[in-house]
Design an enzyme around this catalytic site. Structure first.
Site, PDB file in Angstrom:
ATOM      1  N   GLY A  11     -20.052   7.087   2.600  1.00 11.80           N
ATOM      2  CA  GLY A  11     -18.970   7.339   1.643  1.00 11.80           C
ATOM      3  C   GLY A  11     -19.541   7.284   0.246  1.00 11.80           C
ATOM      4  O   GLY A  11     -20.239   6.323  -0.122  1.00 11.80           O
TER       5      GLY A  11
ATOM      6  N   LYS B  16       0.860  -1.198   0.000  1.00 11.98           N
ATOM      7  CA  LYS B  16       0.000   0.000   0.000  1.00 11.98           C
ATOM      8  C   LYS B  16       0.886   1.234   0.000  1.00 11.98           C
ATOM      9  O   LYS B  16       2.037   1.195   0.448  1.00 11.98           O
ATOM     10  CB  LYS B  16      -0.891   0.012   1.253  1.00 11.98           C
ATOM     11  CG  LYS B  16      -2.136   0.859   1.107  1.00 11.98           C
ATOM     12  CD  LYS B  16      -3.224   0.127   0.342  1.00 11.98           C
ATOM     13  CE  LYS B  16      -4.463   0.963   0.169  1.00 11.98           C
ATOM     14  NZ  LYS B  16      -5.589   0.176  -0.382  1.00 11.98           N
TER      15      LYS B  16
ATOM     16  N   GLY C  35     -17.782   7.906  -2.933  1.00 10.39           N
ATOM     17  CA  GLY C  35     -16.755   8.055  -3.966  1.00 10.39           C
ATOM     18  C   GLY C  35     -16.862   6.889  -4.916  1.00 10.39           C
ATOM     19  O   GLY C  35     -17.967   6.441  -5.255  1.00 10.39           O
ATOM     20  N   ASN C  36     -15.726   6.363  -5.330  1.00 11.61           N
ATOM     21  CA  ASN C  36     -15.751   5.245  -6.286  1.00 11.61           C
ATOM     22  C   ASN C  36     -16.552   4.069  -5.730  1.00 11.61           C
ATOM     23  O   ASN C  36     -17.490   3.586  -6.375  1.00 11.61           O
ATOM     24  CB  ASN C  36     -14.307   4.822  -6.618  1.00 11.61           C
ATOM     25  CG  ASN C  36     -14.274   3.575  -7.474  1.00 11.61           C
ATOM     26  OD1 ASN C  36     -14.467   2.461  -6.991  1.00 11.61           O
ATOM     27  ND2 ASN C  36     -14.083   3.743  -8.767  1.00 11.61           N
ATOM     28  N   ALA C  37     -16.195   3.602  -4.541  1.00  8.93           N
ATOM     29  CA  ALA C  37     -16.867   2.421  -3.992  1.00  8.93           C
ATOM     30  C   ALA C  37     -18.344   2.717  -3.700  1.00  8.93           C
ATOM     31  O   ALA C  37     -19.229   1.958  -4.100  1.00  8.93           O
ATOM     32  CB  ALA C  37     -16.144   1.973  -2.721  1.00  8.93           C
TER      33      ALA C  37
HETATM   34  P1  NAD Z   1     -12.902   7.866  -3.012  1.00  5.25           P
HETATM   35  O1  NAD Z   1     -11.827   8.844  -2.795  1.00  5.25           O
HETATM   36  O2  NAD Z   1     -13.381   7.634  -4.398  1.00  5.25           O
HETATM   37  O3  NAD Z   1     -14.157   8.216  -2.099  1.00  5.25           O
HETATM   38  C1  NAD Z   1     -14.084   8.378  -0.706  1.00  5.25           C
HETATM   39  C2  NAD Z   1     -15.436   8.877  -0.240  1.00  5.25           C
HETATM   40  O4  NAD Z   1     -15.480   8.872   1.177  1.00  5.25           O
HETATM   41  C3  NAD Z   1     -15.747  10.307  -0.680  1.00  5.25           C
HETATM   42  O5  NAD Z   1     -17.093  10.384  -1.075  1.00  5.25           O
HETATM   43  C4  NAD Z   1     -15.539  11.120   0.607  1.00  5.25           C
HETATM   44  O6  NAD Z   1     -16.318  12.279   0.628  1.00  5.25           O
HETATM   45  C5  NAD Z   1     -16.007  10.118   1.619  1.00  5.25           C
HETATM   46  N1  NAD Z   1     -15.511  10.392   2.961  1.00  5.25           N
HETATM   47  C6  NAD Z   1     -14.286  10.781   3.349  1.00  5.25           C
HETATM   48  N2  NAD Z   1     -14.254  10.928   4.687  1.00  5.25           N
HETATM   49  C7  NAD Z   1     -15.484  10.580   5.138  1.00  5.25           C
HETATM   50  C8  NAD Z   1     -16.076  10.483   6.418  1.00  5.25           C
HETATM   51  N3  NAD Z   1     -15.379  10.775   7.526  1.00  5.25           N
HETATM   52  N4  NAD Z   1     -17.364  10.069   6.499  1.00  5.25           N
HETATM   53  C9  NAD Z   1     -18.057   9.755   5.390  1.00  5.25           C
HETATM   54  N5  NAD Z   1     -17.555   9.834   4.158  1.00  5.25           N
HETATM   55  C10 NAD Z   1     -16.285  10.232   4.039  1.00  5.25           C
HETATM   56  O7  NAD Z   1     -12.367   6.491  -2.362  1.00  5.25           O
HETATM   57  P2  NAD Z   1     -12.821   5.021  -2.683  1.00  5.25           P
HETATM   58  O8  NAD Z   1     -11.873   4.460  -3.673  1.00  5.25           O
HETATM   59  O9  NAD Z   1     -14.287   4.959  -2.913  1.00  5.25           O
HETATM   60  O10 NAD Z   1     -12.465   4.311  -1.298  1.00  5.25           O
HETATM   61  C11 NAD Z   1     -13.410   4.257  -0.223  1.00  5.25           C
HETATM   62  C12 NAD Z   1     -13.050   3.067   0.677  1.00  5.25           C
HETATM   63  O11 NAD Z   1     -13.050   1.874  -0.112  1.00  5.25           O
HETATM   64  C13 NAD Z   1     -11.653   3.156   1.292  1.00  5.25           C
HETATM   65  O12 NAD Z   1     -11.660   2.551   2.565  1.00  5.25           O
HETATM   66  C14 NAD Z   1     -10.818   2.337   0.342  1.00  5.25           C
HETATM   67  O13 NAD Z   1      -9.632   1.854   0.933  1.00  5.25           O
HETATM   68  C15 NAD Z   1     -11.799   1.231   0.022  1.00  5.25           C
HETATM   69  N6  NAD Z   1     -11.469   0.493  -1.190  1.00  5.25           N
HETATM   70  C16 NAD Z   1     -11.442   1.101  -2.407  1.00  5.25           C
HETATM   71  C17 NAD Z   1     -11.114   0.351  -3.523  1.00  5.25           C
HETATM   72  C18 NAD Z   1     -11.107   0.929  -4.905  1.00  5.25           C
HETATM   73  O14 NAD Z   1     -10.931   0.145  -5.862  1.00  5.25           O
HETATM   74  N7  NAD Z   1     -11.315   2.210  -5.095  1.00  5.25           N
HETATM   75  C19 NAD Z   1     -10.822  -1.016  -3.396  1.00  5.25           C
HETATM   76  C20 NAD Z   1     -10.899  -1.598  -2.138  1.00  5.25           C
HETATM   77  C21 NAD Z   1     -11.228  -0.841  -1.040  1.00  5.25           C
END
Ligand code: NAD
Length: 423
Positions: free
Chosen positions: A225, A113, A227-229
């Protein structure tokens, strides 16, 4: 990267939590003490200092990390975060969870990571590009398609992966697209990578619902949350499972409508307004309140340590589907297990992202690209078989789903360590 907790005695350091989770599985497995000690720590980590020219003419110095936790089963693999609260212990924990994630879905990779302490929301595109390239100029010496392969994570995206792949090509003198995944399609990205994390999670929820006798059609889903997920969880929760999305949130807060939200309309609103807040016809809630809204499926998709010993008692969905990494602390896990809340643990539930990243590496190696149907079908096979293996292990040992996922993953990594003769 943790939210304040009202219980001052609860451990919220993500790396200490990851070690504690491992210890629990080691006891079930009666793990060799030397292997256990080895798996409690990262094999290698690099700390970097990055000078970046800012738009105002000044040079700002950023700190970054790359942790290669364990590569006994293959090159380390794991995302890269840009976050103002990033810490080395968060990156260590995430790298450990990547080790268990690649093992539980049985892809031939280890866990790594990366992270940079920065606030991407306050940086221009030019500044982000220069930071991305500066990171690769330092970390480029330890990554590589046979060594360690980064990918997007919180606040990083395909554009950032493209700049990084491009900078790496300059270092090498030729394109080596497999060095980074989550790239745009134009430079060796894979079909189906954008929604892979959420899609994999939906496949796992589908299988769990069959076991639990829950009809997902019309089942209520809450997503923390967006974002992407989280956004793809909302879209695919409706499309693949027929769920009703009743509440979603981002870093600024959440919105709730018991009659259901139109995910695409909320995504459009967030794009135009910077947050889900204010979406018409909804009640505003805090992120803490959102977690306690009664629902069938709660999908944490933001950051770690959101569900703790302090609030877990009031969180009572049928399923917690962890798309985020580390959202639930060990104290909260115990409360959920006692209360019959069925947890789909992070490194199982969100393994769709790394699985399609692995497919991307394979396609890059062969320079031959698959259609999206093939990606979906192969992802479904991986997630479905991993879920059932974890469920059966939980039943066999009468343990919670997270410990069961650990038992499978740690056993695979331990066997690789033994057969290589490390211990
Ligand atoms: P991202 O940057 O696309 O989105 C993150 C989201 O979380 C945003 O909408 C942000 O506003 C929100 N956020 C941030 N702080 C917050 C809080 N305190 N309370 C509520 N919402 C909050 O990130 P992502 O890629 O969607 O990742 C989100 C989670 O999924 C992380 O834990 C990441 O490690 C995990 N994850 C992502 C992937 C991937 O392929 N993108 C894969 C496995 C795990």
């Amino acid at each position: 990267m943790t939210e304040a907790n009202t219980n001052p005695t609860e451990e919220l350091n993500p790396f200490k939590i990851a070690q504690k989770q491992l210890d629990k599985a080691a006891a079930v497995l009666n793990l060799d003490p030397a292997i256990h000690a080895l798996l409690r720590e990262p094999l290698r980590e690099l700390h970097v200092t990055l000078p970046v020219k800012m738009d105002d003419g000044t040079t700002k110095i950023f700190k970054g990390f790359r942790v290669q936790y364990n590569d006994s089963r293959g090159p380390t693999k794991g995302g890269l975060r840009f976050h103002s609260q990033e810490t080395i212990d968060t990156v260590r924990a995430l790298a450990a969870w990547m080790t268990w994630k690649t093992a539980v879905v049985d892809i031939p990779l280890g866990g790594g990571k990366g992270g940079v302490i920065c606030n991407p929301k306050e940086m221009s595109m030019g500044e982000l590009e220069r930071l991305s390239r500066a990171y690769i100029r330092q970390v480029g010496r330890i990554i590589g398609l046979e060594k360690d392969v980064p990918a997007p994570d919180v606040y990083t995206n395909p554009q950032i992966m493209a700049w990084m792949a491009d900078e790496y090509a300059f270092l090498k003198g030729y394109n080596e697209f497999g060095v980074i995944t989550g790239k745009p399609l134009e430079i060796g990205g894979s079909q189906g990578r954008m929604d892979a994390t959420a899609r994999g999670g939906m496949y796992v929820i589908r299988e769990a619902a069959k076991i639990l006798g829950l009809d997902t059609n019309g089942a209520t889903m809450v997503i923390q949350g967006f974002g992407n997920a989280g956004q793809f969880a909302a879209l695919l929760g409706v499309e693949l499972l027929g769920c009703k999305i009743i509440a979603v949130s981002d870093s600024k807060g959440g919105i709730y409508n018991p009659d259901g939200l139109d995910p695409q309309a909320v995504i459009d609103w967030k794009r135009e307004n910077g947050s889900v807040i204010g979406f018409p016809g909804t009640e505003q809630v805090t992120n803490a309140e959102l977690l306690e809204i009664p629902c069938d499926i709660l999908t944490p998709s933001a950051l770690e340590s959101q569900i703790t010993g302090a609030n877990a008692k009031r969180i009572t969905p049928k399923i917690v589907a962890e798309l985020a990494n580390g959202p639930t602390t060990p104290e909260a896990d115990e409360i959920f297990y006692k209360n019959g809340v069925y947890v789909l643990p992070d490194f199982l539930c969100n393994a769709g992202g790394v699985t399609v990243s692995y497919f991307e590496m394979v396609q890059n190696a062969y320079d031959y690209y698959w259609d999206v149907e093939t990606i979906h079908q192969r992802l479904d096979e991986k997630m479905t078989s991993a879920y059932h293996a974890v469920h059966e292990t939980a039943e066999k040992f009468q343990i919670d789903m997270r410990t069961a996922a650990y038992v499978i993953a740690v056993d695979r990594v331990a066997n690789a360590i033994k057969v290589r003769g490390w211990v």
